[in-house]
Design a protein around this motif. Sequence first.
Motif, PDB file in Angstrom:
ATOM      1  N   PHE A  55      38.922  37.503  33.287  1.00 25.59           N
ATOM      2  CA  PHE A  55      39.511  36.844  32.231  1.00 25.59           C
ATOM      3  C   PHE A  55      38.647  35.642  31.856  1.00 25.59           C
ATOM      4  O   PHE A  55      37.616  35.220  32.374  1.00 25.59           O
ATOM      5  N   ALA A  76      40.298  37.661  39.182  1.00 22.77           N
ATOM      6  CA  ALA A  76      41.843  37.819  39.988  1.00 22.77           C
ATOM      7  C   ALA A  76      41.916  36.830  41.004  1.00 22.77           C
ATOM      8  O   ALA A  76      43.190  36.074  40.995  1.00 22.77           O
ATOM      9  N   TYR A 130      49.332  33.999  31.740  1.00 24.46           N
ATOM     10  CA  TYR A 130      49.994  32.732  32.357  1.00 24.46           C
ATOM     11  C   TYR A 130      51.744  32.832  32.373  1.00 24.46           C
ATOM     12  O   TYR A 130      52.354  32.503  33.192  1.00 24.46           O
ATOM     13  N   SER A 168      44.143  42.759  32.966  1.00 25.54           N
ATOM     14  CA  SER A 168      42.886  42.961  32.689  1.00 25.54           C
ATOM     15  C   SER A 168      42.332  44.147  33.679  1.00 25.54           C
ATOM     16  O   SER A 168      42.258  43.563  35.062  1.00 25.54           O
ATOM     17  N   LEU A 218      42.501  33.386  39.895  1.00 24.93           N
ATOM     18  CA  LEU A 218      43.895  33.076  39.535  1.00 24.93           C
ATOM     19  C   LEU A 218      44.874  32.907  40.535  1.00 24.93           C
ATOM     20  O   LEU A 218      46.062  32.095  40.567  1.00 24.93           O
ATOM     21  N   LEU A 268      48.259  40.993  37.174  1.00 20.28           N
ATOM     22  CA  LEU A 268      46.717  40.751  36.691  1.00 20.28           C
ATOM     23  C   LEU A 268      45.959  42.048  36.468  1.00 20.28           C
ATOM     24  O   LEU A 268      45.040  41.858  35.344  1.00 20.28           O
ATOM     25  N   TRP A 290      44.710  29.974  42.019  1.00 18.68           N
ATOM     26  CA  TRP A 290      45.538  28.760  41.085  1.00 18.68           C
ATOM     27  C   TRP A 290      46.892  28.692  41.236  1.00 18.68           C
ATOM     28  O   TRP A 290      47.589  27.665  41.435  1.00 18.68           O
ATOM     29  N   ASP A 347      40.123  43.093  36.282  1.00 15.74           N
ATOM     30  CA  ASP A 347      40.430  41.910  36.944  1.00 15.74           C
ATOM     31  C   ASP A 347      39.471  40.508  36.406  1.00 15.74           C
ATOM     32  O   ASP A 347      39.165  39.868  37.358  1.00 15.74           O
ATOM     33  N   ARG A 399      37.154  33.804  34.675  1.00 21.51           N
ATOM     34  CA  ARG A 399      38.034  33.851  36.089  1.00 21.51           C
ATOM     35  C   ARG A 399      38.241  35.186  36.617  1.00 21.51           C
ATOM     36  O   ARG A 399      38.504  36.008  35.964  1.00 21.51           O
ATOM     37  N   GLU A 413      38.901  31.951  29.657  1.00 24.19           N
ATOM     38  CA  GLU A 413      39.813  30.920  29.123  1.00 24.19           C
ATOM     39  C   GLU A 413      38.958  29.599  28.907  1.00 24.19           C
ATOM     40  O   GLU A 413      37.758  29.394  29.550  1.00 24.19           O
ATOM     41  N   PRO A 443      44.082  34.906  30.687  1.00 21.03           N
ATOM     42  CA  PRO A 443      44.857  34.919  32.012  1.00 21.03           C
ATOM     43  C   PRO A 443      46.347  35.035  31.389  1.00 21.03           C
ATOM     44  O   PRO A 443      46.878  34.302  30.424  1.00 21.03           O
TER      45      PRO A 443
END
Length: 287
Positions: free
Chosen positions: A268, A226, A169, A263, A229, A259, A232, A266, A224, A270, A167
């Motif tokens: 990811f 989009a 971040y 990617s 996130l 995002l 989040w 969409d 994860r 982690e 992601p």
Amino acid sequence: MPDGRQWDSTLFRGSAAFYERGRLPYAPGFAETLAGALGLDGRGRLLDVGCGPGTVLLAMAGFFTEAVGIDPDEDMLAEGERQAVRRGVSNARWKRARAEDLPAGLGEFRVVVFANSFHWTDRDRVAATVLEMLEPGGSFVHIGDLKDPSGASVPLSAPDSAPYPPPPYAGIRALVRRYLGPVRRAGRGTLPNGTPGGESLVVSNAGFTAFATHVVPAGPVVERSADDLVAWVFSLSSSAPHLFGDALPDFEQDLRALLRTASPGDRFAECPPATEIKTWRKPDDRR
């Protein structure tokens, strides 16, 4: 609230619905690790202070006769109740209250847990109150991400073999700053610099003993989307939906564009952080 601030009811306004999807989970097996460390056997009562939507409470409820969650945010408590029904947890109850309202007529507990919530409280006052609420030999528990000596979460990178990029971040935080300004927002005010550490000293000064720490290893790489996130971002007090006002649709559109650039699919990958569990005991004068 710490630093003499008054509780702000808008702190997490609109965030509760995004917790389950947006927040990374605690390390797999954290509940079993805590149960083993404390010798839990299905008896006694649990109090989760600042329980949010019940993330820890619902995982731990099966190790107690009753699990009680308190939080000042009504939406968080309502989400916790919904999750309890969905998971079939029947021994949980919820009360709207701040940590500073304790003991709030709640009675005696075997374990009182703070999961990433102790720093929001008047810690000296709350720790002293919790000592009085615990049964002899009962435990004060602090749960959070594993931290390095500076107090920052220990970063974990997904392996090069991960199927998707990490992601973005740094880009997300920059976008939030562009909309909300350089100082992190919190309800009607701003967040203090950093998160206060020193739980061990605060809790020990309150009269607790037998400090122990347990690190639960991080789980496997998680994928994860989009949507995850976006959830989040909106689950954080510093970027809760209400802070954006009329600009919320524009912010979400820019966030999704960011995002998609990071990617195109969409998706990811982690690594969730390891979980650190700190425990203290109330002295048992009966021994």
